[in-house]
Design a protein around this motif. Structure first.
Motif, mmCIF file in Angstrom:
data_model
loop_
_atom_site.group_PDB
_atom_site.id
_atom_site.type_symbol
_atom_site.label_atom_id
_atom_site.label_comp_id
_atom_site.label_asym_id
_atom_site.label_seq_id
_atom_site.Cartn_x
_atom_site.Cartn_y
_atom_site.Cartn_z
ATOM 1 N N ILE A 106 0.846 -1.196 0.000
ATOM 2 C CA ILE A 106 0.000 0.000 0.000
ATOM 3 C C ILE A 106 0.881 1.245 0.000
ATOM 4 O O ILE A 106 1.686 1.443 0.913
ATOM 5 C CB ILE A 106 -0.925 0.038 1.231
ATOM 6 C CG1 ILE A 106 -1.744 -1.245 1.328
ATOM 7 C CG2 ILE A 106 -1.859 1.247 1.166
ATOM 8 C CD1 ILE A 106 -2.610 -1.316 2.573
ATOM 9 N N GLU A 107 0.726 2.068 -1.004
ATOM 10 C CA GLU A 107 1.475 3.325 -1.091
ATOM 11 C C GLU A 107 0.689 4.426 -0.395
ATOM 12 O O GLU A 107 -0.485 4.647 -0.698
ATOM 13 C CB GLU A 107 1.718 3.666 -2.565
ATOM 14 C CG GLU A 107 2.255 5.057 -2.819
ATOM 15 C CD GLU A 107 1.131 6.059 -2.981
ATOM 16 O OE1 GLU A 107 1.155 7.062 -2.247
ATOM 17 O OE2 GLU A 107 0.231 5.823 -3.801
ATOM 18 N N VAL A 108 1.370 5.114 0.556
ATOM 19 C CA VAL A 108 0.707 6.178 1.318
ATOM 20 C C VAL A 108 1.648 7.387 1.430
ATOM 21 O O VAL A 108 1.777 7.983 2.495
ATOM 22 C CB VAL A 108 0.307 5.698 2.743
ATOM 23 C CG1 VAL A 108 -0.820 6.564 3.302
ATOM 24 C CG2 VAL A 108 -0.139 4.249 2.747
ATOM 25 N N VAL A 109 2.325 7.721 0.354
ATOM 26 C CA VAL A 109 3.245 8.856 0.401
ATOM 27 C C VAL A 109 2.485 10.140 0.076
ATOM 28 O O VAL A 109 1.274 10.131 -0.153
ATOM 29 C CB VAL A 109 4.449 8.657 -0.553
ATOM 30 C CG1 VAL A 109 5.217 7.400 -0.181
ATOM 31 C CG2 VAL A 109 3.993 8.598 -2.012
ATOM 32 N N VAL A 110 3.212 11.255 0.033
ATOM 33 C CA VAL A 110 2.619 12.567 -0.195
ATOM 34 C C VAL A 110 1.826 12.590 -1.505
ATOM 35 O O VAL A 110 2.135 11.862 -2.454
ATOM 36 C CB VAL A 110 3.725 13.653 -0.207
ATOM 37 C CG1 VAL A 110 4.652 13.463 -1.394
ATOM 38 C CG2 VAL A 110 3.136 15.049 -0.189
ATOM 39 N N GLU A 111 0.797 13.425 -1.556
ATOM 40 C CA GLU A 111 -0.096 13.485 -2.719
ATOM 41 C C GLU A 111 0.541 14.236 -3.890
ATOM 42 O O GLU A 111 0.053 15.301 -4.307
ATOM 43 C CB GLU A 111 -1.428 14.148 -2.326
ATOM 44 C CG GLU A 111 -2.379 13.250 -1.561
ATOM 45 C CD GLU A 111 -3.012 12.180 -2.440
ATOM 46 O OE1 GLU A 111 -4.056 12.419 -3.025
ATOM 47 O OE2 GLU A 111 -2.407 11.085 -2.546
ATOM 48 N N ARG A 112 1.614 13.678 -4.412
ATOM 49 C CA ARG A 112 2.263 14.217 -5.601
ATOM 50 C C ARG A 112 2.536 13.069 -6.556
ATOM 51 O O ARG A 112 3.191 12.079 -6.196
ATOM 52 C CB ARG A 112 3.564 14.927 -5.246
ATOM 53 C CG ARG A 112 3.366 16.326 -4.700
ATOM 54 C CD ARG A 112 4.688 16.964 -4.335
ATOM 55 N NE ARG A 112 5.705 16.849 -5.391
ATOM 56 C CZ ARG A 112 6.963 17.265 -5.240
ATOM 57 N NH1 ARG A 112 7.354 17.803 -4.088
ATOM 58 N NH2 ARG A 112 7.837 17.138 -6.230
ATOM 59 N N LEU A 113 2.030 13.205 -7.774
ATOM 60 C CA LEU A 113 2.140 12.119 -8.742
ATOM 61 C C LEU A 113 3.587 11.779 -9.060
ATOM 62 O O LEU A 113 3.927 10.590 -9.185
ATOM 63 C CB LEU A 113 1.388 12.489 -10.024
ATOM 64 C CG LEU A 113 1.361 11.425 -11.121
ATOM 65 C CD1 LEU A 113 0.700 10.139 -10.619
ATOM 66 C CD2 LEU A 113 0.631 11.958 -12.357
ATOM 67 N N ASP A 114 4.459 12.794 -9.134
ATOM 68 C CA ASP A 114 5.847 12.512 -9.478
ATOM 69 C C ASP A 114 6.529 11.653 -8.415
ATOM 70 O O ASP A 114 7.299 10.739 -8.740
ATOM 71 C CB ASP A 114 6.621 13.821 -9.696
ATOM 72 C CG ASP A 114 6.584 14.737 -8.481
ATOM 73 O OD1 ASP A 114 5.641 14.631 -7.670
ATOM 74 O OD2 ASP A 114 7.499 15.571 -8.337
ATOM 75 N N ILE A 115 6.228 11.924 -7.147
ATOM 76 C CA ILE A 115 6.817 11.135 -6.064
ATOM 77 C C ILE A 115 6.236 9.721 -6.051
ATOM 78 O O ILE A 115 6.965 8.737 -5.861
ATOM 79 C CB ILE A 115 6.605 11.834 -4.711
ATOM 80 C CG1 ILE A 115 7.401 13.154 -4.691
ATOM 81 C CG2 ILE A 115 7.025 10.931 -3.548
ATOM 82 C CD1 ILE A 115 7.230 13.972 -3.436
ATOM 83 N N LYS A 116 4.944 9.623 -6.277
ATOM 84 C CA LYS A 116 4.327 8.293 -6.315
ATOM 85 C C LYS A 116 4.940 7.441 -7.422
ATOM 86 O O LYS A 116 5.173 6.241 -7.251
ATOM 87 C CB LYS A 116 2.806 8.425 -6.500
ATOM 88 C CG LYS A 116 2.078 9.005 -5.293
ATOM 89 C CD LYS A 116 0.578 9.092 -5.538
ATOM 90 C CE LYS A 116 -0.151 9.773 -4.396
ATOM 91 N NZ LYS A 116 -0.137 9.016 -3.138
ATOM 92 N N LYS A 117 5.217 8.062 -8.573
ATOM 93 C CA LYS A 117 5.794 7.302 -9.681
ATOM 94 C C LYS A 117 7.193 6.794 -9.351
ATOM 95 O O LYS A 117 7.572 5.679 -9.737
ATOM 96 C CB LYS A 117 5.823 8.177 -10.941
ATOM 97 C CG LYS A 117 4.442 8.342 -11.584
ATOM 98 C CD LYS A 117 4.542 8.957 -12.964
ATOM 99 C CE LYS A 117 3.200 8.901 -13.675
ATOM 100 N NZ LYS A 117 3.287 9.400 -15.062
ATOM 101 N N ILE A 118 7.958 7.603 -8.596
ATOM 102 C CA ILE A 118 9.291 7.158 -8.172
ATOM 103 C C ILE A 118 9.169 5.928 -7.264
ATOM 104 O O ILE A 118 9.920 4.957 -7.393
ATOM 105 C CB ILE A 118 10.038 8.299 -7.449
ATOM 106 C CG1 ILE A 118 10.367 9.427 -8.435
ATOM 107 C CG2 ILE A 118 11.307 7.788 -6.776
ATOM 108 C CD1 ILE A 118 10.904 10.681 -7.776
ATOM 109 N N ILE A 119 8.223 5.980 -6.350
ATOM 110 C CA ILE A 119 7.983 4.845 -5.443
ATOM 111 C C ILE A 119 7.558 3.619 -6.241
ATOM 112 O O ILE A 119 8.037 2.493 -6.016
ATOM 113 C CB ILE A 119 6.912 5.206 -4.395
ATOM 114 C CG1 ILE A 119 7.415 6.310 -3.459
ATOM 115 C CG2 ILE A 119 6.504 3.968 -3.591
ATOM 116 C CD1 ILE A 119 8.601 5.917 -2.614
ATOM 117 N N PHE A 120 6.666 3.806 -7.220
ATOM 118 C CA PHE A 120 6.187 2.672 -8.006
ATOM 119 C C PHE A 120 7.306 2.055 -8.851
ATOM 120 O O PHE A 120 7.302 0.844 -9.110
ATOM 121 C CB PHE A 120 5.018 3.097 -8.903
ATOM 122 C CG PHE A 120 3.758 3.424 -8.149
ATOM 123 C CD1 PHE A 120 3.455 2.786 -6.959
ATOM 124 C CD2 PHE A 120 2.860 4.367 -8.636
ATOM 125 C CE1 PHE A 120 2.296 3.081 -6.251
ATOM 126 C CE2 PHE A 120 1.692 4.667 -7.950
ATOM 127 C CZ PHE A 120 1.405 4.028 -6.757
#
Length: 802
Positions: A106-120
């Motif tokens: 479950i990804e629960v990082v800050v609401e920024r698409l660029d950061i989420k993509k790095i995590i993914f």
């Protein structure tokens, strides 16, 4: 549905939501890997300790600090202190490979698409194919998050939007991505409902999904109305809290807790992202909201918002309230509305809302304006954000702590009459509402064969709400399945030969009408061949205890015979429950205090919602448990004795639970405190408690239920036990842990639990202990300090230590 098992979960991001989501999975027994970023530099403590950036303690500092902070938070994020051991911490740099051993990431990082993509990107390297990958995003479209991802990732990816705090707020929004398989969606809907205890709502991938789309609209739009009508913070919070079946934090306190910046961000994003929304302009920030945002007065996180904590000249904590006109802080305002005075004593929420909304004063005008506005908005969101209207009600109620959603509230006021009033107010609803009325359907909800049904817009007919087929919903049985009722209770046939007794007194307190209901239910179950009885309801509380008002009146008038008769009747009813010919199961949730706890203890089993708060709290009003509670804990401790020796530790623990009015804060603690016997169990989803209790009755009946025998073998210790406990009571009094009156009550509890003035350890009967209970209770009713405690609870709503 694919046969998935969730044994280990990885939570990526340990902020406010991430750490709480991790702990909620730990609550249900799942192992959790909680990860966050590595700090970029040492803090002062680490420098002083001579640590380096390569030290594990430093590299895990952010995640460890977040978890520790959450574990200390109130209300608690966990059911029991032991569950924290199921969470292992780490960081993205060193520990991401460990997600290969997890069944769900479950990804629960800050609401920024660029950061989420790095995590993914990192998740793709290590995640085991076929395992779940979800995001707790509150608004980023799923299609943006899956762009460029592998086919396996896209098929197993979904949005899973928890609401904060995830232990308490029941909503879990499931938002499929463009390629999410039906198998994944079905699993998440099922798992969220049954194992996470959530109102699991399937959402479309639209801006803010369902709950925040409607909830934030209702808040920001209401702020415009508040400004237009010149309402104060105190007036609004009085009208928008428990009075209308909503959270105690109401409007402005909720905004301070959530954080004004969060609400502002969502509102701004919705304004930008909804060019075709007919009510788009209502998402524009009102003057006050914009000004507070610019000043950085965001609520609790900045120490001031609509409220500000300070201290008076004596150093006592004081809460100031913001003047919405001057933006200066001052004393809290007290709302004075005729509508509130008339409606506040109406116990039935539906009747209360109807009275308030139709009252001709400022309060009624405010509620009409805001209700009609939200009704209109919800009608136009069909089918944009949901194909079925029940999903809007489920999401908003579960996500924002409302007892009823918008369409349910509209039903209460009368759909047709309300539409006419909405037109007159310039709030004309969507065309499908007129089509519904023209078809002959007069309500949004109905019942089909005792099941909850909703109006299906496309089919223009009523359909059973999906997922409720296996539930027992008393509201849907009121027209067809009532067996008997009086002023305070209703007895239902809930199917398969099982009865259910529902209380509907104030706070479900136990008085004469409830005692009559209990005895009638048992008599009819025994004489008419029913398989058993469930005692449960669909309200917020199971039972807050005995009717203190009646007791206070008798005590003030020194009507000792009346009190003795009242307590004896309660005791006899509890014993009748215990020794009935049919199994009795208490379906508990919310408060189960005092008499509510005693009733539960005398059932064959408790089927407890995990959020049941149970305790014998009579000491708080200067009394001891005398409905069999003191007797029952003594009996249960007696059953734990080994080789005939009294285990004083167990007895002392039970004694302290009563003497300190300790309340279990979850079903797990109920078990630890000895309230749940071996037959008892708990349920995670509040909606399933009565159905599970019914199943428990059927299991007991199928196993060949036989009437229990009355106990005459309860071991007590007499004078030697009393002396042992007396030393502890005296110590608490000398150490100022207990007042003189506390000590007097504790001595009464001590006397009963050790069997009274007996020269040596012996065995006694239940009736012997019940008589001691009643005698002690009666003697305390004659104490002035006891009357003062009862008076404080009744008239001030606050416990008194005297």
């Amino acid at each position: 549905m694919k046969n998935r098992k969730i044994n280990r979960v990885a939570v990526l991001g340990s902020g406010v939501m991430g750490s709480r989501i991790a702990l909620h999975f730990a609550n249900i027994g799942v192992e959790v890997l909680l990860l966050d970023i590595v700090p970029k530099e040492l803090d002062e403590k680490e420098k002083a300790a001579g640590l380096t950036l390569e030290s594990k303690a430093v590299r895990n500092r952010i995640v460890d600090t977040a978890l520790k902070t959450t574990l200390k938070s109130k209300p608690s994020a966990i059911y029991h202190s032991k569950v924290a051991k199921l969470v292992t911490t780490g960081n993205f740099t060193d520990d991401m490979p460990k997600i290969a051993n997890c069944d769900w990431t479950i990804e629960v990082v800050v609401e920024r698409l660029d950061i989420k993509k790095i995590i993914f990107d990192e998740v793709e390297k290590y995640r085991k194919p076929g395992t779940l990958i979800t995001s707790n995003t509150s608004g980023i479209p799923m299609q943006f998050m899956t762009e460029g991802r592998s086919e396996d990732f896209r098929k197993n990816f979904c949005g899973t939007h928890f609401f904060n705090p995830p232990r308490y707020l029941r909503l879990l929004e499931i938002i499929p991505g463009p390629d999410t398989t039906k198998d994944v969606v079905d699993f998440l809907m099922h798992y969220g409902d049954l194992y996470l205890g959530k109102e699991t709502v399937l959402c479309k991938d639209t801006p803010a999904f369902i709950a925040n789309r409607i909830g934030v609209y209702s808040i920001i739009s209401a702020m415009h109305t508040i400004e237009e009508m010149g309402m104060t913070v105190g007036e609004v919070d009085k009208l928008t809290g428990p009075l209308i079946g909503r959270a105690k934090s109401a409007t402005f306190r909720t905004m301070d807790v959530v954080g004004l910046d969060t609400i502002v961000n969502v509102a701004n994003n919705l304004y930008e992202g909804l060019p075709h929304d007919e009510s788009r302009e209502r998402f524009k920030l009102p003057r006050v909201v914009s000004e507070l945002s610019e000043r950085g007065w965001l609520g609790d996180k900045t120490k001031q918002g609509y409220f500000k904590k300070t201290k008076d000249e004596n150093g006592k904590k004081k809460i100031l309230e913001l003047n919405l006109g001057t933006l200066e802080y001052g004393d809290r305002t007290k709302a004075k509305f005729k509508a509130v005075e008339v409606a506040k004593d109406i116990e039935d929420l539906k009747e209360r809302i109807f009275k308030l909304v139709n009252f001709d004063d400022k309060a009624g005008e405010f509620l009409r304006t805001t209700f009609y506005d939200v009704f209109k908005y919800c009608s136009f969101r069909m089918p944009e954000i949901a194909d079925d209207l029940y999903k809007i009600d489920q999401a908003v109620a579960a996500g924002f702590g409302w007892e009823m959603g918008p369409f349910q509230t509209w039903d209460i006021l009368g759909v047709k009459d309300t539409v006419e009033k909405m037109e007159a107010a310039g709030q004309k609803p969507a065309q499908w509402v007129y089509d519904m009325l023209a078809s002959g359907a007069e309500t949004f909800y109905s019942a089909i064969d005792g099941k909850k049904a909703y109006y299906h817009i496309e089919k223009q007919s009523y359909e059973v709400v999906p997922g409720t087929e296996s539930l027992v919903l008393l509201e849907s049985l009121k027209e067809t399945n009532v067996v008997w009722q009086n002023a305070g209770t209703t007895l239902y046939d809930i199917g398969d030969g099982v009865l259910n007794l529902e209380f509907h007194t104030k706070m479900n307190s136990i008085g004469a009408e409830v005692i009559e209901g209990l005895n009638t239910a048992i008599t009819r179950a025994e004489e008419e061949g029913w398989k058993g009885l469930v005692i449960g309801n669909e309200s917020q509380q199971f039972s807050a205890g005995a009717n203190l008002a009646m007791l206070f009146m008798f005590a003030c008038d020194q009507e000792w015979d009346e009190i003795n008769m009242m307590i004896a009747q309660f005791q006899n009813t509890m014993m009748r429950m215990r020794y009935s010919d049919v199994p009795v199961v208490a379906a508990t949730s919310g408060l189960a205090l005092g008499g509510g706890c005693e009733l539960s203890l005398h059932s064959d089993a408790i089927q407890a919602h995990t959020e049941t708060y149970m305790g014998l709290v009579e000491v708080g009003v200067g009394l001891i448990p005398a409905g069999g509670g003191t007797k029952e804990l003594t009996l249960r401790v007696s059953d734990r004795y080994m080789n005939g020796d009294v285990e004083f530790n167990a007895l002392q623990e039970a004694f302290m639970n009563i003497a300190t009015a300790k309340v279990a804060t979850s079903a797990y603690e109920m078990k630890e405190m000895g309230f749940m016997n071996a037959t008892s169990a708990f349920t995670l989803n509040r909606s399933r408690v009565i159905a599970d209790a019914k199943q428990k009755v059927l299991e007991l009946d199928a196993a060949g239920y036989t009437q229990p025998f009355k106990r005459k073998d309860i071991k007590v210790h007499g004078r030697s036990g009393i002396a042992t406990f007396e030393a502890g009571i005296a110590g608490m009094q000398y150490g100022h842990w207990a007042s003189e009156h506390d000590a007097k009550i504790a001595r009464k509890v001590n006397y009963v639990m050790n069997g009274g003035d007996l020269s040596m350890p012996t065995t006694v009967s239940e009736q012997y202990l019940l008589d001691l209970e009643r005698e002690a209770f009666l003697s305390l009713c004659g104490e002035q300090k006891t009357l003062e405690r009862i008076q404080s609870i009744l008239f001030k709503g606050k416990p008194l230590r005297n």
